[in-house]
Design an enzyme around this catalytic site. Structure first.
Site, PDB file in Angstrom:
ATOM      1  CG  HIS A  61      44.853 126.502  72.973  1.00 44.47           C
ATOM      2  ND1 HIS A  61      45.801 125.764  73.086  1.00 44.47           N
ATOM      3  CD2 HIS A  61      44.959 127.535  73.764  1.00 44.47           C
ATOM      4  CE1 HIS A  61      46.780 126.240  74.017  1.00 44.47           C
ATOM      5  NE2 HIS A  61      46.033 127.512  74.306  1.00 44.47           N
ATOM      6  CE  LYS A  71      43.410 121.706  67.509  1.00 41.47           C
ATOM      7  NZ  LYS A  71      43.557 122.525  68.700  1.00 41.47           N
ATOM      8  CE1 TYR A 131      47.219 119.643  70.496  1.00 39.23           C
ATOM      9  CE2 TYR A 131      49.483 118.724  70.488  1.00 39.23           C
ATOM     10  CZ  TYR A 131      48.509 119.625  71.273  1.00 39.23           C
ATOM     11  OH  TYR A 131      48.716 120.284  71.980  1.00 39.23           O
ATOM     12  CG  ASP A 169      46.406 128.834  77.304  1.00 41.64           C
ATOM     13  OD1 ASP A 169      46.211 129.484  76.222  1.00 41.64           O
ATOM     14  OD2 ASP A 169      46.922 127.841  77.300  1.00 41.64           O
TER      15      ASP A 169
END
Length: 182
Positions: A61, A71, A131, A169
């Protein structure tokens, strides 16, 4: 904290200083002052957490500009194989990836800058994954790549026909079909 450089510029593995004694352990998982000095200045604005079972693959992603995200990720329960794929146009490592095992046991963290796709595979029966993001989630800017794209060459530990992957996905393009906005 110990900052470990990887083969891709800007991507770092972070090993916190862990203090253990008879009670258990303590460590500072994030200090803005130390992170800005040792890695790079980042203003994290959102924390996310997911819980997944063995064989789940989340990703690959990213968010398109102007909402792209850096991140800082870690696994606080169980273990995952974490992946960062370079999508920066003109980068000498475009399309290359870094894989690192993150677990509650090794307490490693992984910094992924803007311009990368990110994903992970759950290796343990269950994993809780956290995250820190420097941009809010914007569904209109989300994108992804096929996690089993042979051109990227990730050595997932779960076979494609046995992996638990979201329908969304499964529909992401390959790297060759992708036109990078980064």
């Amino acid at each position: 904290m110990k900052v470990i450089s990887t083969e891709i510029e800007g991507v770092f593995i972070i090993e916190p200083r862990v203090f253990k004694d008879s009670r258990g352990y303590f460590y500072e998982s994030y200090s803005k002052k130390e992170f800005d000095k040792e890695v790079c200045p980042v203003d994290f604005v959102q924390d996310n957490q997911s819980c997944s079972v063995k064989g789940v693959i989340r990703g690959l992603h990213f968010q398109r500009p102007p909402y792209s995200q850096s991140k800082l990720v870690r696994c606080v329960e169980g273990a995952v194989l974490d992946i960062a794929v370079d999508l920066r146009k003109g980068s000498p490592t475009y399309g290359k990836h870094i894989a690192v095992e993150l677990s509650a046991e090794n307490q490693l963290e992984f910094f992924i800058p803007k311009g990368f796709a990110h994903g992970f595979e759950v290796l343990s029966d269950r994993a809780v994954f956290q995250y820190k993001c420097d941009e809010y989630y914007h569904p209109e800017s989300e994108g992804g790549l096929d996690p089993y794209d042979k051109n990227i060459g990730i050595e997932w530990r779960t076979k494609e026909n046995e992996a638990i992957i979201s329908e969304k996905d499964k529909k992401h393009p390959s790297l060759k079909e992708f036109n990078s906005p980064f």
